[in-house]
Design a protein around this motif. Structure first.
Motif, PDB file in Angstrom:
ATOM      1  N   VAL A 110      43.553  25.677  47.539  1.00  0.00           N
ATOM      2  CA  VAL A 110      43.727  24.349  46.962  1.00  0.00           C
ATOM      3  C   VAL A 110      43.765  23.270  48.040  1.00  0.00           C
ATOM      4  CG1 VAL A 110      44.915  25.183  44.912  1.00  0.00           C
ATOM      5  CG2 VAL A 110      46.245  24.581  46.954  1.00  0.00           C
ATOM      6  N   GLU A 111      43.529  22.042  47.609  1.00  0.00           N
ATOM      7  CA  GLU A 111      43.649  20.864  48.476  1.00  0.00           C
ATOM      8  C   GLU A 111      45.068  20.308  48.325  1.00  0.00           C
ATOM      9  OE1 GLU A 111      42.147  17.961  51.144  1.00  0.00           O
ATOM     10  OE2 GLU A 111      41.113  19.709  50.341  1.00  0.00           O
ATOM     11  N   PRO A 112      45.908  20.379  49.357  1.00  0.00           N
ATOM     12  CA  PRO A 112      47.297  19.934  49.209  1.00  0.00           C
ATOM     13  C   PRO A 112      47.392  18.439  48.902  1.00  0.00           C
ATOM     14  CG  PRO A 112      47.010  21.244  51.208  1.00  0.00           C
ATOM     15  CD  PRO A 112      45.636  20.907  50.703  1.00  0.00           C
ATOM     16  N   ASP A 113      48.219  18.081  47.925  1.00  0.00           N
ATOM     17  CA  ASP A 113      48.495  16.680  47.637  1.00  0.00           C
ATOM     18  C   ASP A 113      49.841  16.572  46.925  1.00  0.00           C
ATOM     19  OD1 ASP A 113      47.759  17.639  45.115  1.00  0.00           O
ATOM     20  OD2 ASP A 113      46.889  15.734  44.509  1.00  0.00           O
ATOM     21  N   VAL A 114      50.300  15.336  46.719  1.00  0.00           N
ATOM     22  CA  VAL A 114      51.633  15.101  46.161  1.00  0.00           C
ATOM     23  C   VAL A 114      51.777  15.730  44.781  1.00  0.00           C
ATOM     24  CG1 VAL A 114      53.183  13.307  45.292  1.00  0.00           C
ATOM     25  CG2 VAL A 114      52.068  13.025  47.510  1.00  0.00           C
ATOM     26  N   HIS A 115      50.745  15.614  43.948  1.00  0.00           N
ATOM     27  CA  HIS A 115      50.852  16.134  42.587  1.00  0.00           C
ATOM     28  C   HIS A 115      50.915  17.659  42.575  1.00  0.00           C
ATOM     29  CE1 HIS A 115      49.055  12.100  42.123  1.00  0.00           C
ATOM     30  NE2 HIS A 115      49.901  12.038  41.118  1.00  0.00           N
ATOM     31  N   LEU A 116      50.185  18.299  43.479  1.00  0.00           N
ATOM     32  CA  LEU A 116      50.256  19.748  43.574  1.00  0.00           C
ATOM     33  C   LEU A 116      51.657  20.178  44.023  1.00  0.00           C
ATOM     34  CD1 LEU A 116      48.894  22.519  43.494  1.00  0.00           C
ATOM     35  CD2 LEU A 116      48.181  22.137  45.853  1.00  0.00           C
ATOM     36  N   VAL A 117      52.239  19.442  44.966  1.00  0.00           N
ATOM     37  CA  VAL A 117      53.600  19.759  45.406  1.00  0.00           C
ATOM     38  C   VAL A 117      54.567  19.652  44.230  1.00  0.00           C
ATOM     39  CG1 VAL A 117      55.529  18.956  46.825  1.00  0.00           C
ATOM     40  CG2 VAL A 117      53.255  19.157  47.817  1.00  0.00           C
ATOM     41  N   GLY A 118      54.412  18.609  43.413  1.00  0.00           N
ATOM     42  CA  GLY A 118      55.265  18.470  42.237  1.00  0.00           C
ATOM     43  C   GLY A 118      55.152  19.667  41.313  1.00  0.00           C
ATOM     44  N   THR A 119      53.932  20.162  41.113  1.00  0.00           N
ATOM     45  CA  THR A 119      53.731  21.338  40.263  1.00  0.00           C
ATOM     46  C   THR A 119      54.397  22.564  40.872  1.00  0.00           C
ATOM     47  OG1 THR A 119      51.612  20.469  39.472  1.00  0.00           O
ATOM     48  CG2 THR A 119      52.002  22.819  39.184  1.00  0.00           C
ATOM     49  N   LEU A 120      54.249  22.747  42.177  1.00  0.00           N
ATOM     50  CA  LEU A 120      54.859  23.899  42.847  1.00  0.00           C
ATOM     51  C   LEU A 120      56.390  23.836  42.763  1.00  0.00           C
ATOM     52  CD1 LEU A 120      52.621  24.238  46.031  1.00  0.00           C
ATOM     53  CD2 LEU A 120      52.587  25.653  43.972  1.00  0.00           C
ATOM     54  N   LEU A 121      56.944  22.638  42.922  1.00  0.00           N
ATOM     55  CA  LEU A 121      58.396  22.515  42.852  1.00  0.00           C
ATOM     56  C   LEU A 121      58.909  22.857  41.456  1.00  0.00           C
ATOM     57  CD1 LEU A 121      59.022  19.268  44.941  1.00  0.00           C
ATOM     58  CD2 LEU A 121      59.179  21.658  45.667  1.00  0.00           C
ATOM     59  N   SER A 122      58.124  22.529  40.426  1.00  0.00           N
ATOM     60  CA  SER A 122      58.543  22.864  39.059  1.00  0.00           C
ATOM     61  C   SER A 122      58.520  24.368  38.821  1.00  0.00           C
ATOM     62  CB  SER A 122      57.641  22.158  38.042  1.00  0.00           C
ATOM     63  OG  SER A 122      56.332  22.705  38.057  1.00  0.00           O
ATOM     64  N   LEU A 123      57.738  25.104  39.650  1.00  0.00           N
ATOM     65  CA  LEU A 123      57.649  26.562  39.538  1.00  0.00           C
ATOM     66  C   LEU A 123      58.577  27.279  40.515  1.00  0.00           C
ATOM     67  CD1 LEU A 123      53.745  26.851  39.395  1.00  0.00           C
ATOM     68  CD2 LEU A 123      55.322  27.045  37.464  1.00  0.00           C
ATOM     69  N   ASN A 124      59.351  26.525  41.247  1.00  0.00           N
ATOM     70  CA  ASN A 124      60.139  27.074  42.347  1.00  0.00           C
ATOM     71  C   ASN A 124      60.997  28.262  41.929  1.00  0.00           C
ATOM     72  OD1 ASN A 124      61.377  27.383  44.821  1.00  0.00           O
ATOM     73  ND2 ASN A 124      62.806  25.697  44.519  1.00  0.00           N
ATOM     74  N   ARG A 125      61.666  28.145  40.808  1.00  0.00           N
ATOM     75  CA  ARG A 125      62.619  29.182  40.391  1.00  0.00           C
ATOM     76  C   ARG A 125      61.943  30.454  39.871  1.00  0.00           C
ATOM     77  NH1 ARG A 125      65.054  26.135  42.977  1.00  0.00           N
ATOM     78  NH2 ARG A 125      67.032  25.077  42.541  1.00  0.00           N
ATOM     79  N   VAL A 126      60.688  30.357  39.480  1.00  0.00           N
ATOM     80  CA  VAL A 126      59.997  31.542  38.950  1.00  0.00           C
ATOM     81  C   VAL A 126      58.959  32.068  39.924  1.00  0.00           C
ATOM     82  CG1 VAL A 126      60.347  30.813  36.569  1.00  0.00           C
ATOM     83  CG2 VAL A 126      58.258  30.124  37.745  1.00  0.00           C
ATOM     84  N   MET A 127      58.860  31.466  41.082  1.00  0.00           N
ATOM     85  CA  MET A 127      57.834  31.842  42.053  1.00  0.00           C
ATOM     86  C   MET A 127      58.202  33.159  42.727  1.00  0.00           C
ATOM     87  SD  MET A 127      56.452  29.412  45.124  1.00  0.00           S
ATOM     88  CE  MET A 127      56.013  28.116  43.954  1.00  0.00           C
ATOM     89  N   PRO A 128      57.299  34.142  42.721  1.00  0.00           N
ATOM     90  CA  PRO A 128      57.598  35.409  43.396  1.00  0.00           C
ATOM     91  C   PRO A 128      57.686  35.223  44.910  1.00  0.00           C
ATOM     92  CG  PRO A 128      55.322  35.360  42.642  1.00  0.00           C
ATOM     93  CD  PRO A 128      55.982  34.147  42.067  1.00  0.00           C
ATOM     94  N   ASP A 129      58.414  36.128  45.554  1.00  0.00           N
ATOM     95  CA  ASP A 129      58.610  36.015  46.996  1.00  0.00           C
ATOM     96  C   ASP A 129      57.284  36.027  47.753  1.00  0.00           C
ATOM     97  OD1 ASP A 129      61.321  35.898  46.640  1.00  0.00           O
ATOM     98  OD2 ASP A 129      61.658  38.041  46.999  1.00  0.00           O
ATOM     99  N   ALA A 130      56.307  36.781  47.242  1.00  0.00           N
ATOM    100  CA  ALA A 130      55.020  36.874  47.928  1.00  0.00           C
ATOM    101  C   ALA A 130      54.286  35.543  47.979  1.00  0.00           C
ATOM    102  CB  ALA A 130      54.141  37.918  47.229  1.00  0.00           C
ATOM    103  N   THR A 131      54.625  34.650  47.065  1.00  0.00           N
ATOM    104  CA  THR A 131      53.942  33.357  46.976  1.00  0.00           C
ATOM    105  C   THR A 131      54.681  32.259  47.721  1.00  0.00           C
ATOM    106  OG1 THR A 131      53.163  34.013  44.789  1.00  0.00           O
ATOM    107  CG2 THR A 131      52.972  31.689  45.328  1.00  0.00           C
ATOM    108  N   LYS A 132      55.978  32.425  47.925  1.00  0.00           N
ATOM    109  CA  LYS A 132      56.791  31.323  48.437  1.00  0.00           C
ATOM    110  C   LYS A 132      56.348  30.848  49.816  1.00  0.00           C
ATOM    111  CE  LYS A 132      60.958  31.731  45.674  1.00  0.00           C
ATOM    112  NZ  LYS A 132      62.428  31.920  45.641  1.00  0.00           N
ATOM    113  N   GLN A 133      55.928  31.772  50.677  1.00  0.00           N
ATOM    114  CA  GLN A 133      55.518  31.365  52.015  1.00  0.00           C
ATOM    115  C   GLN A 133      54.275  30.491  51.953  1.00  0.00           C
ATOM    116  OE1 GLN A 133      57.362  31.784  54.720  1.00  0.00           O
ATOM    117  NE2 GLN A 133      55.880  30.505  55.808  1.00  0.00           N
TER     118      GLN A 133
END
Length: 386
Positions: A110-133
């Motif tokens: 993906v192309e990193p941007d503010v809106h993508l960060v917002g989406t990732l933060l909304s998934l923070n609690r359900v994100m598997p450990d393999a994805t967090k890094q």
């Protein structure tokens, strides 16, 4: 119109209209245009208009992670980054690709941007450990971009405002504020000498290292505030790096979290947020009031769309109390590049009636807002300019 210009115009219309225009325009997209056309078709020809006749130009992205990864690579190859960011956001919304962002290989494409960060933060609690890094790397990339954009402007505006706000009456020659000194001594103008004889010098107190202002940023974590949360976290980290300010960052939904201890790392700040959920502004303001120990040297910035799920009358009472105590209070309906959001007009009007401006602020205007608050300028007038 020349033949080359006519062909270029026809080409652009073909890409805009899609395969259904082949017959009327007398040409089909081929080569690079064909690849661009396929990328656009996969996203925008999904038949989601409700007509029941899905277009056949492409099989779409579906839910296949490899197919989406290839598509992300294609759009980055054929379109500029600003267009890529728009298409990514549209793909997440139109094709429900949010869950695919939980896969590390997807985040690498993906192309990193503010809106993508917002989406990732909304998934923070359900994100598997393999994805967090991988997610952290995306967030760090965006944070570094924002820091390059805002740090110098913020430091310059805030430092200048602090210098002007800490004027002294016995300055050294290099620290004299000549503009204000002359204006303050115009009554001592000597006509025969055609000059002003200053009775009182006004200067800047530039060398103090003491904390001169306390800043509390109180940020709404509801889903509609995603971009504002990202910008607020980065601004809070920049302000916290300035020794002349004591900066606190409070984020809230129906609960309140104080992220001040991690302000040295804006990535940790952002991963300490949890987008979504309800809103209790009153509870957040009650907590924030406890952090304000020097009201006349304090700035309270509420960043929220003002949809209150808590006790509205108490929220307004707390705002009035802070104003009466001398706190510079401002409500930002958004801190982002997206313009005025949907917000509670009744609560915004009620705050304005108390002398608390409520308006949307861009990141580029935020340093000037902080400077105005530090100098205790009229923030209602500042809001009117915005």
């Amino acid at each position: 119109m020349t033949e080359d210009a006519s062909r270029e115009r026809q080409r652009r219309w073909r890409l805009a209209l899609g395969g259904e225009a082949d017959e009327s325009l007398g040409r089909a997209a081929a080569g690079k245009d064909g690849a661009m056309d396929a990328a656009l078709a996969a996203l925008y020809d999904g038949g989601d208009s409700g007509s029941g006749s899905a277009k056949q130009r492409s099989a779409g992205l579906g839910s296949s992670a490899p197919k989406v990864a290839r598509w992300l690579g294609d759009i980055r190859e054929y379109f500029p980054s600003t267009v890529v960011q728009v298409m990514q956001a549209d793909a997440i919304e139109r094709l429900d690709l949010t869950r695919l962002l939980l896969e590390p290989e997807m985040l690498a494409a993906v192309e990193p941007d503010v809106h993508l960060v917002g989406t990732l933060l909304s998934l923070n609690r359900v994100m598997p450990d393999a994805t967090k890094q991988a997610a952290r790397q995306v967030v760090r990339t965006v944070v570094e971009q924002l820091e390059r954009r805002i740090t110098q402007q913020t430091r310059s505006a805030v430092t200048g405002a602090l210098n002007r706000a800490s004027r002294i009456n016995r300055p050294r020659h290099a620290d004299i504020d000549w503009d204000r000194t002359i204006r303050a001594n115009l009554k001592h103008y000597q006509a025969e000498h055609r000059t002003v004889i200053p009775e009182r010098l006004i200067g800047y107190g530039r060398r103090t290292t003491a904390v001169q202002r306390d800043v509390v940023l109180c940020v709404d974590q509801s889903g509609s505030m995603a971009a504002s949360v990202v910008f607020s976290g980065v601004f809070a980290a920049v302000l916290a790096s300035m020794r002349s300010l004591r900066t606190s960052l409070v984020v809230f939904d129906t609960s309140v979290v104080d992220l001040t201890p991690v302000l040295n790392d804006p990535v940790e700040v952002l991963f300490g947020t949890q987008l979504g959920g309800g809103t209790d502004i009153n509870r957040a303001m009650a907590y924030s009031q406890q952090l304000i120990t020097r009201p006349r040297d304090s700035i309270f910035v509420l960043i929220s769309d003002l949809y209150e799920g808590g006790v509205r009358d108490e929220m307004l009472r707390r705002a009035a109390e802070m104003k009466a105590a001398g706190v510079q209070v401002v409500a930002l309906l958004a801190l982002s590049d997206e313009g005025a959001p949907t917000y509670d007009h009744e609560n915004a009007a009620a705050l304005a009636a108390l002398g608390v401006p409520a308006f949307a602020c861009t990141p580029d205007a935020f340093p000037e807002l902080m400077a105005a608050a530090i100098e205790r300028r009229d923030l209602m007038a500042f809001a009117a300019r915005m």
